[in-house]
Write an enzyme that holds these catalytic residues in place. Structure first.
Site, short mmCIF file in Angstrom:
data_model
loop_
_atom_site.label_atom_id
_atom_site.label_comp_id
_atom_site.label_asym_id
_atom_site.label_seq_id
_atom_site.Cartn_x
_atom_site.Cartn_y
_atom_site.Cartn_z
N ASN A 21 48.47 17.16 63.40
CA ASN A 21 46.98 16.73 63.94
C ASN A 21 46.93 15.38 63.23
OD1 ASN A 21 45.87 17.15 61.33
ND2 ASN A 21 46.37 19.37 61.73
N ASP A 31 53.37 23.07 63.17
CA ASP A 31 52.95 22.31 62.12
C ASP A 31 52.80 23.14 60.80
OD1 ASP A 31 49.67 20.16 61.44
OD2 ASP A 31 51.98 20.17 60.73
N1 APR Z 1 59.62 26.47 66.22
C1 APR Z 1 59.59 25.73 67.48
N2 APR Z 1 58.32 25.75 68.26
C2 APR Z 1 57.26 26.53 67.54
C3 APR Z 1 57.43 27.02 66.44
C4 APR Z 1 58.35 26.87 65.62
N3 APR Z 1 58.74 27.55 64.45
N4 APR Z 1 56.00 27.58 66.06
C5 APR Z 1 55.18 27.43 67.15
N5 APR Z 1 56.24 26.53 68.16
C6 APR Z 1 55.75 26.00 69.49
C7 APR Z 1 54.51 26.72 69.99
O1 APR Z 1 54.76 28.00 70.60
C8 APR Z 1 54.16 25.82 71.29
O2 APR Z 1 55.03 25.91 72.33
O3 APR Z 1 55.31 24.69 69.23
C9 APR Z 1 54.58 24.35 70.60
C10 APR Z 1 53.39 23.68 70.28
O4 APR Z 1 52.18 24.35 69.87
P1 APR Z 1 51.44 24.26 68.57
O5 APR Z 1 52.18 24.30 67.15
O6 APR Z 1 50.11 25.09 68.68
O7 APR Z 1 51.03 22.76 68.67
P2 APR Z 1 50.03 21.97 69.66
O8 APR Z 1 49.86 22.78 70.90
O9 APR Z 1 50.61 20.53 69.85
O10 APR Z 1 48.74 21.75 68.66
C11 APR Z 1 48.64 21.14 67.53
O11 APR Z 1 47.78 22.80 66.13
O12 APR Z 1 48.87 23.58 64.30
C12 APR Z 1 47.96 22.60 65.00
O13 APR Z 1 47.89 20.88 62.99
C13 APR Z 1 48.52 21.25 64.42
O14 APR Z 1 46.09 20.77 65.02
C14 APR Z 1 47.55 20.63 65.51
C15 APR Z 1 47.60 21.57 66.74
#
Ligand code: APR
Length: 167
Positions: A21, A31
């Site tokens: 973010n 994240d």
């Molecule tokens: N390895 C690979 N992919 C992952 C992992 C992991 N360990 N954990 C989660 N994911 C995947 C999720 O299943 C999804 O397909 O990463 C993709 C992105 O999802 P999010 O992490 O929710 O990211 P995003 O949709 O871009 O939202 C970003 O979420 O965590 C917060 O700080 C971050 O505010 C920001 C928002």
């Protein structure tokens, strides 16, 4: 370009991309997983970066991760598709690929940026990701390997359908 189903924090690559973010100070989803696995030195370095705009990307070390570096990028929140989301997500992939080319990384792994908490539809996000990375690979000699690291079966199957059109 290749697809794997798994946890991006386990990948021994030159860089993994974090779906961050704008504060860069951590969150949940991938994240949170990356910050937990990299350790507390990561957030100290992130603090020195003074945040990151949507569509932009910034590099840090990987610390305790097997990956050498992390490229933090901030994807757009999906708001229906008529608020420039497509171009902002394209910018994320382009910027991350450009950093990898500039740093002469051989291997780069992406999560499915914006398709979790930011609710970007998985299928159109995947099509865009593969299209942009394919264009960048043709333009730049590096990275040699781009890995789309899917954490769920649904994304994995979407990428499996799309990739053959580009390889
Ligand atoms: N390895 C690979 N992919 C992952 C992992 C992991 N360990 N954990 C989660 N994911 C995947 C999720 O299943 C999804 O397909 O990463 C993709 C992105 O999802 P999010 O992490 O929710 O990211 P995003 O949709 O871009 O939202 C970003 O979420 O965590 C917060 O700080 C971050 O505010 C920001 C928002």
């Amino acid at each position: 370009m290749e697809i794997i189903l798994g946890d991006i924090t386990k990948l021994k690559v030159d860089a993994i991309v974090n779906a961050a973010n704008t504060s860069l100070l951590g969150g949940s989803g991938v994240d949170g997983a990356i910050h937990r696995a990299a350790g507390s030195e990561l957030v100290d370095e992130c603090r020195s970066l003074a945040g990151c705009k949507v569509g932009d990307a910034k590099l840090t070390k990987g610390y305790r991760l097997p990956a050498r570096f992390i490229i933090h990028t901030v994807g757009p929140v999906w708001r229906g598709g008529s608020h420039g989301e497509q171009e902002l997500l394209a910018q994320c992939y382009r910027k991350c690929m450009q950093i990898a080319a500039d740093k002469e990384f051989d291997t780069l792994a992406f999560p499915c940026i914006s398709t979790g908490i930011y609710r970007y539809p998985k299928d159109i996000a995947a099509k865009l990701a593969v299209k942009i990375c394919s264009e960048q690979l043709q333009k730049n000699g590096r990275p040699q390997r781009v890995i789309f690291c899917c954490y769920d079966q649904e994304n994995y199957e979407i990428y499996e359908k799309i990739l053959p059109e580009y390889t």
